[in-house]
Write a protein that holds these residues in place. Structure first.
Motif, PDB file in Angstrom:
ATOM      1  N   GLN A 192      -5.781   1.235 -10.041  1.00  0.00           N
ATOM      2  CA  GLN A 192      -4.925   1.876  -9.036  1.00  0.00           C
ATOM      3  C   GLN A 192      -3.682   1.041  -8.778  1.00  0.00           C
ATOM      4  O   GLN A 192      -3.739  -0.181  -8.788  1.00  0.00           O
ATOM      5  CB  GLN A 192      -5.664   2.017  -7.707  1.00  0.00           C
ATOM      6  CG  GLN A 192      -6.876   2.889  -7.747  1.00  0.00           C
ATOM      7  CD  GLN A 192      -7.527   2.914  -6.385  1.00  0.00           C
ATOM      8  OE1 GLN A 192      -7.205   3.749  -5.576  1.00  0.00           O
ATOM      9  NE2 GLN A 192      -8.419   1.961  -6.134  1.00  0.00           N
ATOM     10  N   ARG A 193      -2.599   1.707  -8.495  1.00  0.00           N
ATOM     11  CA  ARG A 193      -1.347   1.065  -8.123  1.00  0.00           C
ATOM     12  C   ARG A 193      -0.782   1.796  -6.915  1.00  0.00           C
ATOM     13  O   ARG A 193      -0.984   3.010  -6.775  1.00  0.00           O
ATOM     14  CB  ARG A 193      -0.331   1.126  -9.273  1.00  0.00           C
ATOM     15  CG  ARG A 193      -0.798   0.487 -10.566  1.00  0.00           C
ATOM     16  CD  ARG A 193      -0.842  -1.040 -10.440  1.00  0.00           C
ATOM     17  NE  ARG A 193      -1.352  -1.664 -11.644  1.00  0.00           N
ATOM     18  CZ  ARG A 193      -2.556  -2.229 -11.730  1.00  0.00           C
ATOM     19  NH1 ARG A 193      -3.362  -2.262 -10.711  1.00  0.00           N
ATOM     20  NH2 ARG A 193      -2.953  -2.802 -12.851  1.00  0.00           N
ATOM     21  N   PRO A 194      -0.054   1.103  -6.036  1.00  0.00           N
ATOM     22  CA  PRO A 194       0.544   1.786  -4.882  1.00  0.00           C
ATOM     23  C   PRO A 194       1.377   3.003  -5.283  1.00  0.00           C
ATOM     24  O   PRO A 194       1.350   4.032  -4.599  1.00  0.00           O
ATOM     25  CB  PRO A 194       1.390   0.694  -4.229  1.00  0.00           C
ATOM     26  CG  PRO A 194       0.656  -0.574  -4.567  1.00  0.00           C
ATOM     27  CD  PRO A 194       0.156  -0.346  -5.976  1.00  0.00           C
ATOM     28  N   ALA A 195       2.095   2.912  -6.387  1.00  0.00           N
ATOM     29  CA  ALA A 195       2.941   4.034  -6.821  1.00  0.00           C
ATOM     30  C   ALA A 195       2.130   5.301  -7.097  1.00  0.00           C
ATOM     31  O   ALA A 195       2.668   6.409  -7.022  1.00  0.00           O
ATOM     32  CB  ALA A 195       3.729   3.632  -8.068  1.00  0.00           C
ATOM     33  N   ASP A 196       0.822   5.153  -7.385  1.00  0.00           N
ATOM     34  CA  ASP A 196      -0.024   6.326  -7.628  1.00  0.00           C
ATOM     35  C   ASP A 196      -0.083   7.232  -6.411  1.00  0.00           C
ATOM     36  O   ASP A 196      -0.394   8.416  -6.530  1.00  0.00           O
ATOM     37  CB  ASP A 196      -1.457   5.905  -7.987  1.00  0.00           C
ATOM     38  CG  ASP A 196      -1.549   5.115  -9.286  1.00  0.00           C
ATOM     39  OD1 ASP A 196      -0.591   5.158 -10.087  1.00  0.00           O
ATOM     40  OD2 ASP A 196      -2.580   4.443  -9.483  1.00  0.00           O
ATOM     41  N   TYR A 197       0.181   6.685  -5.215  1.00  0.00           N
ATOM     42  CA  TYR A 197       0.021   7.432  -3.961  1.00  0.00           C
ATOM     43  C   TYR A 197       1.347   7.719  -3.269  1.00  0.00           C
ATOM     44  O   TYR A 197       1.365   8.333  -2.202  1.00  0.00           O
ATOM     45  CB  TYR A 197      -0.912   6.664  -3.028  1.00  0.00           C
ATOM     46  CG  TYR A 197      -2.275   6.468  -3.653  1.00  0.00           C
ATOM     47  CD1 TYR A 197      -3.203   7.490  -3.678  1.00  0.00           C
ATOM     48  CD2 TYR A 197      -2.607   5.255  -4.261  1.00  0.00           C
ATOM     49  CE1 TYR A 197      -4.439   7.322  -4.280  1.00  0.00           C
ATOM     50  CE2 TYR A 197      -3.842   5.081  -4.870  1.00  0.00           C
ATOM     51  CZ  TYR A 197      -4.754   6.118  -4.876  1.00  0.00           C
ATOM     52  OH  TYR A 197      -5.976   5.951  -5.477  1.00  0.00           O
ATOM     53  N   ALA A 198       2.460   7.275  -3.848  1.00  0.00           N
ATOM     54  CA  ALA A 198       3.775   7.494  -3.250  1.00  0.00           C
ATOM     55  C   ALA A 198       4.030   8.988  -3.117  1.00  0.00           C
ATOM     56  O   ALA A 198       3.694   9.778  -3.997  1.00  0.00           O
ATOM     57  CB  ALA A 198       4.863   6.840  -4.101  1.00  0.00           C
ATOM     58  N   GLY A 199       4.599   9.368  -1.995  1.00  0.00           N
ATOM     59  CA  GLY A 199       4.943  10.765  -1.779  1.00  0.00           C
ATOM     60  C   GLY A 199       3.800  11.628  -1.282  1.00  0.00           C
ATOM     61  O   GLY A 199       4.005  12.784  -0.925  1.00  0.00           O
ATOM     62  N   GLN A 200       2.593  11.094  -1.269  1.00  0.00           N
ATOM     63  CA  GLN A 200       1.466  11.839  -0.726  1.00  0.00           C
ATOM     64  C   GLN A 200       1.401  11.594   0.779  1.00  0.00           C
ATOM     65  O   GLN A 200       1.969  10.646   1.288  1.00  0.00           O
ATOM     66  CB  GLN A 200       0.158  11.403  -1.378  1.00  0.00           C
ATOM     67  CG  GLN A 200       0.089  11.695  -2.864  1.00  0.00           C
ATOM     68  CD  GLN A 200      -1.240  11.261  -3.457  1.00  0.00           C
ATOM     69  OE1 GLN A 200      -2.249  11.167  -2.776  1.00  0.00           O
ATOM     70  NE2 GLN A 200      -1.249  11.001  -4.755  1.00  0.00           N
ATOM     71  N   GLY A 201       0.710  12.437   1.496  1.00  0.00           N
ATOM     72  CA  GLY A 201       0.589  12.266   2.936  1.00  0.00           C
ATOM     73  C   GLY A 201      -0.854  12.285   3.349  1.00  0.00           C
ATOM     74  O   GLY A 201      -1.727  12.569   2.542  1.00  0.00           O
ATOM     75  N   PRO A 202      -1.136  11.952   4.574  1.00  0.00           N
ATOM     76  CA  PRO A 202      -0.201  11.517   5.604  1.00  0.00           C
ATOM     77  C   PRO A 202       0.283  10.084   5.336  1.00  0.00           C
ATOM     78  O   PRO A 202      -0.397   9.312   4.673  1.00  0.00           O
ATOM     79  CB  PRO A 202      -1.025  11.566   6.891  1.00  0.00           C
ATOM     80  CG  PRO A 202      -2.440  11.357   6.436  1.00  0.00           C
ATOM     81  CD  PRO A 202      -2.516  11.986   5.054  1.00  0.00           C
ATOM     82  N   GLN A 203       1.453   9.751   5.876  1.00  0.00           N
ATOM     83  CA  GLN A 203       2.016   8.420   5.682  1.00  0.00           C
ATOM     84  C   GLN A 203       1.253   7.398   6.516  1.00  0.00           C
ATOM     85  O   GLN A 203       1.109   7.570   7.721  1.00  0.00           O
ATOM     86  CB  GLN A 203       3.501   8.396   6.068  1.00  0.00           C
ATOM     87  CG  GLN A 203       4.174   7.065   5.856  1.00  0.00           C
ATOM     88  CD  GLN A 203       4.215   6.617   4.393  1.00  0.00           C
ATOM     89  OE1 GLN A 203       4.407   7.409   3.489  1.00  0.00           O
ATOM     90  NE2 GLN A 203       4.025   5.330   4.164  1.00  0.00           N
ATOM     91  N   PHE A 204       0.744   6.338   5.885  1.00  0.00           N
ATOM     92  CA  PHE A 204       0.005   5.275   6.572  1.00  0.00           C
ATOM     93  C   PHE A 204       1.010   4.338   7.235  1.00  0.00           C
ATOM     94  O   PHE A 204       1.838   3.740   6.582  1.00  0.00           O
ATOM     95  CB  PHE A 204      -0.825   4.496   5.552  1.00  0.00           C
ATOM     96  CG  PHE A 204      -2.007   3.755   6.115  1.00  0.00           C
ATOM     97  CD1 PHE A 204      -1.922   3.037   7.298  1.00  0.00           C
ATOM     98  CD2 PHE A 204      -3.216   3.772   5.448  1.00  0.00           C
ATOM     99  CE1 PHE A 204      -3.012   2.349   7.796  1.00  0.00           C
ATOM    100  CE2 PHE A 204      -4.315   3.090   5.928  1.00  0.00           C
ATOM    101  CZ  PHE A 204      -4.214   2.376   7.110  1.00  0.00           C
ATOM    102  N   ASP A 205       0.937   4.246   8.564  1.00  0.00           N
ATOM    103  CA  ASP A 205       1.768   3.303   9.323  1.00  0.00           C
ATOM    104  C   ASP A 205       0.799   2.388  10.061  1.00  0.00           C
ATOM    105  O   ASP A 205       0.114   2.821  10.989  1.00  0.00           O
ATOM    106  CB  ASP A 205       2.665   4.057  10.299  1.00  0.00           C
ATOM    107  CG  ASP A 205       3.592   3.124  11.086  1.00  0.00           C
ATOM    108  OD1 ASP A 205       3.333   1.894  11.148  1.00  0.00           O
ATOM    109  OD2 ASP A 205       4.573   3.634  11.647  1.00  0.00           O
TER     110      ASP A 205
END
Length: 185
Positions: A30-43
């Motif tokens: 897994q890489r962070p980019a695999d989840y970019a643009g998906q939601g909900p945004q983790f803050d």
């Protein structure tokens, strides 16, 4: 070649193939980019704040549950700097406390320190996920080993966070943790 050499060569190839495959598929791939643009945004400032209840299990190297735990957490933020205190209660009766110092950096980066973390952990927020990598020193009664840790946290639509962590020594997985984290009402 005799049969023993063929068996040994086959075992080496099989082990090498398993190690390579482990880096190309599954948890470690897994890489962070695999989840970019998906939601909900983790803050982290929103989803890991206030009192939090954490419940989970730790799997040993053979995949069997070796421990269960409940943790009360308290997190607070001052801008991009946060503190998260964790109070663990294990099924063995043992307790453990850890206090994280977290700093959010540009581009979704995270820096993390704690008393039992060697150096500074590094992480990234991407879409509904957080990746955090660090080296944790186990307590002396657990051998005092330093383990390479990879935490993935996945934010669900209802605000619950699913945490999956793997702990490795010399590149070999020695434990895995799966837990839920949700705000206490």
């Amino acid at each position: 070649m005799d049969t023993t050499l063929y068996i040994l060569l086959g075992a080496v190839l099989l082990l090498g193939g398993a190690l390579v495959a482990g880096r190309l598929v599954g948890f470690r791939a897994q890489r962070p980019a695999d989840y970019a643009g998906q939601g909900p945004q983790f803050d982290l400032r929103e989803h890991l704040t206030g009192p939090i209840l954490c419940e989970g299990v730790i799997y040993g190297p053979l995949g069997r549950v070796s421990s269960r735990f409940v943790a009360d957490m308290e997190a607070s933020w001052d801008g991009d700097t946060g503190t998260m205190t964790e109070h663990f209660r294990y099924d063995s009766g043992a307790t453990q406390t850890r206090q994280w110092q977290l700093t959010l950096t540009d581009g979704g980066g995270i820096k993390a320190t704690a008393a039992d973390v060697e150096g500074v952990g590094e992480g990234w927020v991407s879409g509904p996920t957080v990746l955090l990598r660090y080296r944790i020193r186990l307590p002396e009664n657990a051998g005092g080993h330093v383990l390479d840790t990879t935490d993935w946290m996945y934010l669900c639509d209802n605000g619950t966070v699913i945490n999956r962590s793997q702990f490795r020594k010399f590149g070999i997985k020695v434990a895995e943790l799966v837990a839920t984290m949700r705000r206490k009402d």
